[in-house]
Design a protein around this motif. Structure first.
Motif, PDB file in Angstrom:
ATOM      1  N   MET A 183      51.735  42.608  47.362  1.00 51.08           N
ATOM      2  CA  MET A 183      51.284  41.611  45.393  1.00 51.08           C
ATOM      3  C   MET A 183      51.724  43.097  45.119  1.00 51.08           C
ATOM      4  O   MET A 183      50.225  43.903  45.041  1.00 51.08           O
ATOM      5  N   LYS A 184      51.936  43.188  43.831  1.00 52.52           N
ATOM      6  CA  LYS A 184      51.518  43.993  42.811  1.00 52.52           C
ATOM      7  C   LYS A 184      50.982  43.326  41.826  1.00 52.52           C
ATOM      8  O   LYS A 184      50.210  42.102  41.118  1.00 52.52           O
ATOM      9  N   ILE A 185      50.008  44.001  41.470  1.00 52.92           N
ATOM     10  CA  ILE A 185      48.748  43.311  40.404  1.00 52.92           C
ATOM     11  C   ILE A 185      48.394  44.040  39.044  1.00 52.92           C
ATOM     12  O   ILE A 185      48.973  45.050  39.339  1.00 52.92           O
ATOM     13  N   LEU A 186      48.909  43.513  38.407  1.00 49.04           N
ATOM     14  CA  LEU A 186      48.941  43.347  36.434  1.00 49.04           C
ATOM     15  C   LEU A 186      47.915  43.207  35.553  1.00 49.04           C
ATOM     16  O   LEU A 186      46.790  42.700  36.404  1.00 49.04           O
ATOM     17  N   LYS A 187      47.841  44.013  35.261  1.00 47.93           N
ATOM     18  CA  LYS A 187      46.317  44.107  34.056  1.00 47.93           C
ATOM     19  C   LYS A 187      46.672  43.977  33.024  1.00 47.93           C
ATOM     20  O   LYS A 187      47.801  43.572  32.419  1.00 47.93           O
ATOM     21  N   THR A 188      45.812  42.522  32.579  1.00 46.86           N
ATOM     22  CA  THR A 188      45.772  41.947  31.661  1.00 46.86           C
ATOM     23  C   THR A 188      45.419  41.569  29.900  1.00 46.86           C
ATOM     24  O   THR A 188      44.129  42.579  30.592  1.00 46.86           O
ATOM     25  N   LYS A 189      45.546  41.246  28.659  1.00 48.37           N
ATOM     26  CA  LYS A 189      45.171  41.797  27.640  1.00 48.37           C
ATOM     27  C   LYS A 189      44.981  40.736  26.767  1.00 48.37           C
ATOM     28  O   LYS A 189      45.308  39.638  26.524  1.00 48.37           O
ATOM     29  N   GLY A 190      43.516  40.593  26.380  1.00 48.09           N
ATOM     30  CA  GLY A 190      43.198  40.003  26.024  1.00 48.09           C
ATOM     31  C   GLY A 190      43.147  38.243  26.090  1.00 48.09           C
ATOM     32  O   GLY A 190      42.567  37.315  25.092  1.00 48.09           O
ATOM     33  N   VAL A 191      42.785  38.130  26.952  1.00 48.80           N
ATOM     34  CA  VAL A 191      42.440  37.028  27.845  1.00 48.80           C
ATOM     35  C   VAL A 191      41.442  36.819  29.193  1.00 48.80           C
ATOM     36  O   VAL A 191      40.862  37.571  29.228  1.00 48.80           O
ATOM     37  N   CYS A 192      40.896  35.783  29.506  1.00 48.37           N
ATOM     38  CA  CYS A 192      40.071  35.399  30.160  1.00 48.37           C
ATOM     39  C   CYS A 192      40.577  35.848  32.245  1.00 48.37           C
ATOM     40  O   CYS A 192      40.200  36.829  32.963  1.00 48.37           O
ATOM     41  N   ALA A 193      41.980  35.459  32.448  1.00 47.47           N
ATOM     42  CA  ALA A 193      42.253  36.478  33.696  1.00 47.47           C
ATOM     43  C   ALA A 193      41.914  37.891  33.301  1.00 47.47           C
ATOM     44  O   ALA A 193      42.973  38.198  32.676  1.00 47.47           O
ATOM     45  N   LYS A 194      41.668  38.933  33.768  1.00 45.63           N
ATOM     46  CA  LYS A 194      42.151  40.062  33.978  1.00 45.63           C
ATOM     47  C   LYS A 194      42.994  40.357  34.831  1.00 45.63           C
ATOM     48  O   LYS A 194      43.061  41.509  33.774  1.00 45.63           O
ATOM     49  N   GLU A 195      43.632  40.057  35.528  1.00 44.81           N
ATOM     50  CA  GLU A 195      45.074  40.378  36.685  1.00 44.81           C
ATOM     51  C   GLU A 195      45.321  39.334  37.231  1.00 44.81           C
ATOM     52  O   GLU A 195      45.364  38.292  37.063  1.00 44.81           O
ATOM     53  N   ILE A 196      46.459  39.710  37.042  1.00 46.41           N
ATOM     54  CA  ILE A 196      47.544  38.375  37.919  1.00 46.41           C
ATOM     55  C   ILE A 196      48.332  39.049  38.784  1.00 46.41           C
ATOM     56  O   ILE A 196      49.071  40.400  38.437  1.00 46.41           O
ATOM     57  N   GLY A 197      48.228  39.048  40.140  1.00 46.64           N
ATOM     58  CA  GLY A 197      49.003  39.027  41.082  1.00 46.64           C
ATOM     59  C   GLY A 197      50.631  38.430  41.149  1.00 46.64           C
ATOM     60  O   GLY A 197      50.699  37.039  41.159  1.00 46.64           O
TER      61      GLY A 197
END
Length: 79
Positions: A1-15
């Motif tokens: 699973m690749k983990i990606l960083k988010t910007k400007g939202v409550c979820a900090k990462e998305i796998g």
């Protein structure tokens, strides 16, 4: 699973786990649990392109983005 960083939202990462251009699994880390779990269930099995088309541009409050929009932006970076 690749983990990606988010910007400007409550979820900090998305796998993201892909099989070619099909989303096998999505997992949000943080965010509104009911909403993010619903997104995970709805997009599994869909193509990257279809998810981007459906979710890109969805906003949340005055943030100018949302967890679905962040997912679409991160998927766009993968294609």
């Amino acid at each position: 699973m690749k983990i990606l960083k988010t910007k400007g939202v409550c979820a900090k990462e998305i796998g993201v786990e892909l099989n070619g251009n099909i989303i096998e699994k999505i997992e949000f880390f943080g965010g509104c649990d009911g909403n993010t779990v619903a997104i995970e269930k709805l997009v599994e099995g869909m193509s990257i392109e279809e998810v981007i088309k459906r979710l890109e541009g969805i906003g949340c409050s005055s943030r100018g983005t949302s967890c679905p929009d962040q997912l679409a932006k991160l998927l766009r970076e993968l294609i």
